[in-house]
Scaffold this active site. Structure first.
Site, short mmCIF file in Angstrom:
data_model
loop_
_atom_site.label_atom_id
_atom_site.label_comp_id
_atom_site.label_asym_id
_atom_site.label_seq_id
_atom_site.Cartn_x
_atom_site.Cartn_y
_atom_site.Cartn_z
N GLU A 125 0.81 -1.23 0.00
CA GLU A 125 0.00 0.00 0.00
C GLU A 125 0.85 1.28 0.00
OE1 GLU A 125 -3.17 1.23 -0.26
OE2 GLU A 125 -3.58 -0.77 -1.01
N HIS A 169 3.70 1.81 -1.64
CA HIS A 169 3.99 2.09 -3.05
C HIS A 169 2.73 2.55 -3.79
CE1 HIS A 169 7.00 -1.26 -2.15
NE2 HIS A 169 7.78 -0.28 -2.51
N ASP A 182 11.32 6.83 3.74
CA ASP A 182 12.77 6.90 3.57
C ASP A 182 13.19 8.37 3.62
OD1 ASP A 182 13.58 3.96 2.77
OD2 ASP A 182 11.71 4.42 1.76
P1 AMP Z 1 11.26 0.71 -2.17
O1 AMP Z 1 10.57 -0.23 -3.09
O2 AMP Z 1 11.34 0.24 -0.76
O3 AMP Z 1 12.56 1.23 -2.72
O4 AMP Z 1 10.32 2.00 -2.09
C1 AMP Z 1 9.94 2.71 -3.24
C2 AMP Z 1 9.28 3.99 -2.82
O5 AMP Z 1 8.14 3.71 -2.02
C3 AMP Z 1 10.21 4.89 -1.99
O6 AMP Z 1 10.02 6.24 -2.36
C4 AMP Z 1 9.73 4.63 -0.59
O7 AMP Z 1 9.96 5.71 0.29
C5 AMP Z 1 8.23 4.44 -0.82
N1 AMP Z 1 7.66 3.70 0.30
C6 AMP Z 1 8.07 2.50 0.78
N2 AMP Z 1 7.33 2.15 1.86
C7 AMP Z 1 6.47 3.17 2.08
C8 AMP Z 1 5.45 3.42 3.05
N3 AMP Z 1 5.19 2.56 4.03
N4 AMP Z 1 4.77 4.57 2.96
C9 AMP Z 1 5.03 5.46 1.97
N5 AMP Z 1 5.97 5.29 1.03
C10 AMP Z 1 6.67 4.16 1.08
#
Ligand code: AMP
Length: 282
Positions: free
Chosen positions: A34, A36, A150
Site C-alpha cells: 500500500e 507504493h 525513507d
Molecule cells: P522501495 O521499493 O522500498 O525502494 O520503495 C519505493 C518507494 O516507495 C520509496 O520512495 C519509498 O519511500 C516508498 N515507500 C516504501 N514504503 C512506504 C510506506 N510505508 N509509505 C510510503 N511510502 C513508502
C-alpha cells in the site's frame, strides 16, 4: 504493461511526450504494498501518464546485504500497480541499467549521506542517487514520487536534484502504516511472528517522543533517550540508531526549534527496519 527495455519505453512514451502529456514517475524495488500504491495513486491524480519502475538495484546493496534474497514478484506487482493507475511498469534487467563497461556514479557528499543509514550502510546512498539519476534520464518525467518512509533518501535526492539542476519536481508522500502502526515495507515479510509483534515499538516509540515534544520538550538527547528506552523494552529489538537531526538539512542539533526528523533503525534478527517522524512546532 510490463516494459523491459529503454528502447521500448521510449517508443511507448513518445506519442504522449509529443502531445505534451505529463509523466509521473514512481521508482520502486517492487514487491509492492500500500505504501507504493499510495505513491502511484498520487502520481495518477497529478499526471496524464504514470511510469512505475520495478528494479532491485544492486548498487545500493552492500555485499553482505539482502540483494539476492530481496522479495520479488513482478506478476503480482503488475496487477497491483495497474489497478492503482500505473500505465507502464518498467522492469529492466541489471545489464539494461548498467551495461558492461558503465563506470559513472552520482554521489552526494557531506554529512547528509554519512549520518543515519549512511553510517551502517556507507555505500547505500551512492547506489540510490546513481540509479535514480539513471532512471530520471530514461523516463524523463515531470514529477517523481517518493515516500517520507525513507526520509534520508528524500533529503539526499532533493540535494541531488538541486545540485545537478535536474529538471524534475520531487513529490514527497506520507508514510503508510499497517493497522498496528508498523510502517509498510517489503522487508516486513522477513519478520518472524514474534518479531512482527514487537516491531510495533518503532512507531510507538516515535509517537511517545512526539507527545513529550508537543508538551514542550526540546532537548534532542532527552527525546532520543525516551525513544531508545521504549525500543529496548522489546527483547528482540537491537537498535542500530536512534537520532534526531534538523530536517531536511540533517545537520546536528541539540535543541529543536521549528522542525526536526526523529529517525530509528532497529534490527530484529537479520531484518533491519526503519521508521521516522517529523517533529514540528505549530
Ligand atoms: P522501495 O521499493 O522500498 O525502494 O520503495 C519505493 C518507494 O516507495 C520509496 O520512495 C519509498 O519511500 C516508498 N515507500 C516504501 N514504503 C512506504 C510506506 N510505508 N509509505 C510510503 N511510502 C513508502
Amino acid at each position: 504493461m510490463i516494459i523491459k527495455t529503454i528502447k521500448e519505453l521510449d517508443a511507448q512514451l513518445a506519442p504522449y511526450r509529443n502531445e505534451g502529456k505529463t509523466i509521473g514517475f514512481v521508482p520502486t524495488m517492487g514487491f509492492l504494498h500500500e505504501g507504493h500504491l499510495s505513491l502511484i495513486r498520487r502520481a495518477k491524480a497529478e499526471n496524464d501518464i504514470v511510469v512505475v519502475s520495478d528494479f532491485v538495484n544492486p548498487t545500493q546493496f552492500a555485499p553482505n546485504e539482502d540483494f539476492e534474497s530481496y522479495p520479488r514478484d513482478i506478476v503480482r506487482d503488475e496487477e497491483l500497480a495497474t489497478s492503482a493507475g500505473a500505465d507502464f511498469i518498467f522492469h529492466p534487467s541489471v545489464s539494461e541499467i548498467y551495461p558492461e563497461g558503465s563506470s559513472t556514479f552520482v554521489e552526494v557528499e557531506g554529512d547528509i549521506t554519512k549520518v543515519l543509514c549512511g553510517e551502517s550502510r556507507p555505500s547505500h546512498f551512492k547506489g540510490v542517487t546513481t540509479v535514480v539519476a539513471i532512471l530520471f534520464n530514461i523516463v524523463k518525467a515531470n514529477k517523481a514520487y517518493f515516500g517520507q518512509k525513507d526520509a534520508q533518501q528524500v533529503a539526499v535526492l532533493l540535494q541531488m536534484v538541486r545540485d545537478l539542476h535536474m529538471n524534475i519536481e520531487l513529490v514527497v508522500c506520507p508514510i503508510i502504516r499497517e493497522e498496528d502502526g508498523l510502517a509498510m515495507s517489503s522487508r516486513n515479510t522477513y519478520l518472524s511472528d514474534e518479531a512482527r509483534k514487537q516491531s510495533v515499538v518503532l512507531n510507538q516509540s516515535l509517537l511517545l517522543a512526539e507527545g513529550v515534544f508537543n508538551n514542550g520538550e526540546n532537548s534532542t538527547n532527552k527525546l532520543i533517550k525516551i525513544i531508545a528506552d521504549k525500543i529496548n523494552e522489546m527483547p528482540l529489538a537491537e537498535i542500530d540508531y536512534v537520532s534526531i537531526y534538523d530536517y531536511p538539512s540533517l545537520k546536528v542539533i541539540t535543541k529543536i526549534n521549528q522542525q526536526a526528523l526523529a529517525a530509528v533503525a532497529v534490527k530484529f534478527g537479520n531484518t533491519r527496519l526503519i521508521d521516522n517522524i517529523i517533529l514540528k512546532r505549530i
